[in-house]
Design a protein around this motif. Structure first.
Motif, PDB file in Angstrom:
ATOM      1  N   ALA A  95     -11.063  -1.451 -12.010  1.00 45.52           N
ATOM      2  CA  ALA A  95     -10.502  -2.216 -13.128  1.00 45.52           C
ATOM      3  C   ALA A  95     -10.232  -1.309 -14.324  1.00 45.52           C
ATOM      4  N   ASP A  96     -11.113  -0.341 -14.543  1.00 44.35           N
ATOM      5  CA  ASP A  96     -10.953   0.558 -15.673  1.00 44.35           C
ATOM      6  C   ASP A  96      -9.865   1.595 -15.428  1.00 44.35           C
ATOM      7  N   ASN A  97      -9.604   1.901 -14.163  1.00 47.37           N
ATOM      8  CA  ASN A  97      -8.652   2.956 -13.823  1.00 47.37           C
ATOM      9  C   ASN A  97      -7.291   2.450 -13.362  1.00 47.37           C
ATOM     10  N   PHE A 131       0.841  -1.191   0.000  1.00 51.71           N
ATOM     11  CA  PHE A 131       0.000   0.000   0.000  1.00 51.71           C
ATOM     12  C   PHE A 131       0.879   1.245   0.000  1.00 51.71           C
ATOM     13  N   TYR A 132       0.507   2.207  -0.831  1.00 48.95           N
ATOM     14  CA  TYR A 132       1.227   3.466  -0.956  1.00 48.95           C
ATOM     15  C   TYR A 132       0.236   4.606  -0.685  1.00 48.95           C
ATOM     16  N   ASP A 133       0.730   5.701  -0.130  1.00 51.95           N
ATOM     17  CA  ASP A 133      -0.141   6.797   0.270  1.00 51.95           C
ATOM     18  C   ASP A 133       0.175   8.070  -0.510  1.00 51.95           C
ATOM     19  N   PRO A 134      -0.582   8.345  -1.581  1.00 45.79           N
ATOM     20  CA  PRO A 134      -0.326   9.538  -2.390  1.00 45.79           C
ATOM     21  C   PRO A 134      -0.996  10.807  -1.874  1.00 45.79           C
ATOM     22  N   ALA A 135      -1.430  10.814  -0.620  1.00 46.40           N
ATOM     23  CA  ALA A 135      -2.094  11.998  -0.046  1.00 46.40           C
ATOM     24  C   ALA A 135      -1.165  13.198  -0.125  1.00 46.40           C
ATOM     25  N   PRO A 136      -1.653  14.363  -0.368  1.00 46.62           N
ATOM     26  CA  PRO A 136      -3.053  14.761  -0.455  1.00 46.62           C
ATOM     27  C   PRO A 136      -3.617  14.728  -1.870  1.00 46.62           C
ATOM     28  N   TRP A 137      -2.869  14.207  -2.858  1.00 50.91           N
ATOM     29  CA  TRP A 137      -3.298  14.248  -4.252  1.00 50.91           C
ATOM     30  C   TRP A 137      -4.309  13.177  -4.599  1.00 50.91           C
ATOM     31  N   ASP A 138      -4.300  12.063  -3.906  1.00 50.55           N
ATOM     32  CA  ASP A 138      -5.188  10.950  -4.240  1.00 50.55           C
ATOM     33  C   ASP A 138      -5.405  10.100  -3.003  1.00 50.55           C
ATOM     34  N   ARG A 139      -6.169   9.043  -3.158  1.00 49.62           N
ATOM     35  CA  ARG A 139      -6.426   8.118  -2.060  1.00 49.62           C
ATOM     36  C   ARG A 139      -5.393   6.991  -2.056  1.00 49.62           C
ATOM     37  N   GLU A 140      -5.370   6.244  -0.971  1.00 49.69           N
ATOM     38  CA  GLU A 140      -4.426   5.130  -0.847  1.00 49.69           C
ATOM     39  C   GLU A 140      -4.555   4.190  -2.044  1.00 49.69           C
ATOM     40  N   THR A 141      -3.415   3.769  -2.557  1.00 52.15           N
ATOM     41  CA  THR A 141      -3.379   2.844  -3.677  1.00 52.15           C
ATOM     42  C   THR A 141      -2.639   1.586  -3.265  1.00 52.15           C
ATOM     43  N   VAL A 142      -2.879   0.533  -4.020  1.00 47.08           N
ATOM     44  CA  VAL A 142      -2.184  -0.724  -3.776  1.00 47.08           C
ATOM     45  C   VAL A 142      -1.453  -1.113  -5.062  1.00 47.08           C
ATOM     46  N   VAL A 143      -0.230  -1.601  -4.898  1.00 45.86           N
ATOM     47  CA  VAL A 143       0.565  -2.111  -6.007  1.00 45.86           C
ATOM     48  C   VAL A 143       0.605  -3.621  -5.858  1.00 45.86           C
ATOM     49  N   VAL A 144       0.222  -4.331  -6.938  1.00 43.87           N
ATOM     50  CA  VAL A 144       0.173  -5.789  -6.902  1.00 43.87           C
ATOM     51  C   VAL A 144       0.869  -6.373  -8.129  1.00 43.87           C
ATOM     52  N   PRO A 145       1.495  -7.553  -7.975  1.00 38.82           N
ATOM     53  CA  PRO A 145       2.009  -8.247  -9.153  1.00 38.82           C
ATOM     54  C   PRO A 145       0.832  -8.554 -10.092  1.00 38.82           C
ATOM     55  N   TRP A 146       1.062  -8.383 -11.401  1.00 38.52           N
ATOM     56  CA  TRP A 146      -0.049  -8.476 -12.352  1.00 38.52           C
ATOM     57  C   TRP A 146       0.483  -8.856 -13.725  1.00 38.52           C
ATOM     58  N   ALA A 147       0.307 -10.076 -14.130  1.00 39.34           N
ATOM     59  CA  ALA A 147       0.624 -10.538 -15.488  1.00 39.34           C
ATOM     60  C   ALA A 147       2.044 -10.177 -15.922  1.00 39.34           C
ATOM     61  N   GLY A 148       3.033 -10.549 -15.130  1.00 43.54           N
ATOM     62  CA  GLY A 148       4.427 -10.306 -15.475  1.00 43.54           C
ATOM     63  C   GLY A 148       4.913  -8.904 -15.184  1.00 43.54           C
ATOM     64  N   GLY A 149       4.084  -8.085 -14.583  1.00 40.47           N
ATOM     65  CA  GLY A 149       4.453  -6.723 -14.217  1.00 40.47           C
ATOM     66  C   GLY A 149       3.746  -6.344 -12.933  1.00 40.47           C
ATOM     67  N   LEU A 150       3.406  -5.085 -12.819  1.00 38.02           N
ATOM     68  CA  LEU A 150       2.680  -4.602 -11.650  1.00 38.02           C
ATOM     69  C   LEU A 150       1.422  -3.878 -12.102  1.00 38.02           C
ATOM     70  N   ALA A 151       0.480  -3.754 -11.185  1.00 39.01           N
ATOM     71  CA  ALA A 151      -0.689  -2.906 -11.404  1.00 39.01           C
ATOM     72  C   ALA A 151      -0.836  -2.002 -10.192  1.00 39.01           C
ATOM     73  N   VAL A 152      -1.180  -0.757 -10.450  1.00 34.90           N
ATOM     74  CA  VAL A 152      -1.469   0.210  -9.397  1.00 34.90           C
ATOM     75  C   VAL A 152      -2.984   0.397  -9.405  1.00 34.90           C
ATOM     76  N   VAL A 153      -3.615   0.065  -8.269  1.00 37.80           N
ATOM     77  CA  VAL A 153      -5.072   0.086  -8.180  1.00 37.80           C
ATOM     78  C   VAL A 153      -5.489   0.982  -7.022  1.00 37.80           C
TER      79      VAL A 153
END
Length: 115
Positions: free
Chosen positions: A61-63, A31-53
């Motif tokens: 899923a769309d974002n 979990f990463y905290d981009p405050a105050p610009w955005d809400r908490e995000t999670v970085v997960v392994p995803w199909a040979g790379g990473l996804a930031v959700v």
């Protein structure tokens, strides 16, 4: 929303690992905290790379942002169209622990692992 994330993952094409060797994607997950610009995000392994959700998005899923490994703690942002975009870097401390994610010169602090 969870169903949309699962469908996105199942439909994702896998990235090839960089020429320098396989990247341990689990090191960047958490979990990463981009405050105050955005809400908490999670970085997960995803199909040979990473996804930031950002799970609180109306359609996570769309974002989500896919990151293609380049090696050396750097990843290329990949658009849904396949277009390569900017670079995301992960910053480590003197003990090699991930402390921040950097994009556009902004440093997003690492909060906690996925556990």
């Amino acid at each position: 929303r969870l169903g949309g994330l699962l469908a996105a993952r199942l439909g994702a094409n896998s990235f090839e690992q960089p020429k320098g060797g396989a990247v341990n994607l689990a090191e960047y997950a958490g979990f990463y905290d981009p405050a105050p610009w955005d809400r908490e995000t999670v970085v997960v392994p995803w199909a040979g790379g990473l996804a930031v959700v950002t799970a609180s998005d109306s359609d996570p899923a769309d974002n989500l942002t896919r990151l293609k490994p380049l090696g050396g703690d750097q990843f290329r942002v990949m658009h849904k169209s396949g277009e390569e975009r900017d670079i995301v870097s992960f910053i480590r401390d003197s003990d090699s622990n991930i402390t921040h994610m950097s994009r556009y010169g902004q440093f997003t602090p690492f909060k906690r692992p996925l556990d």
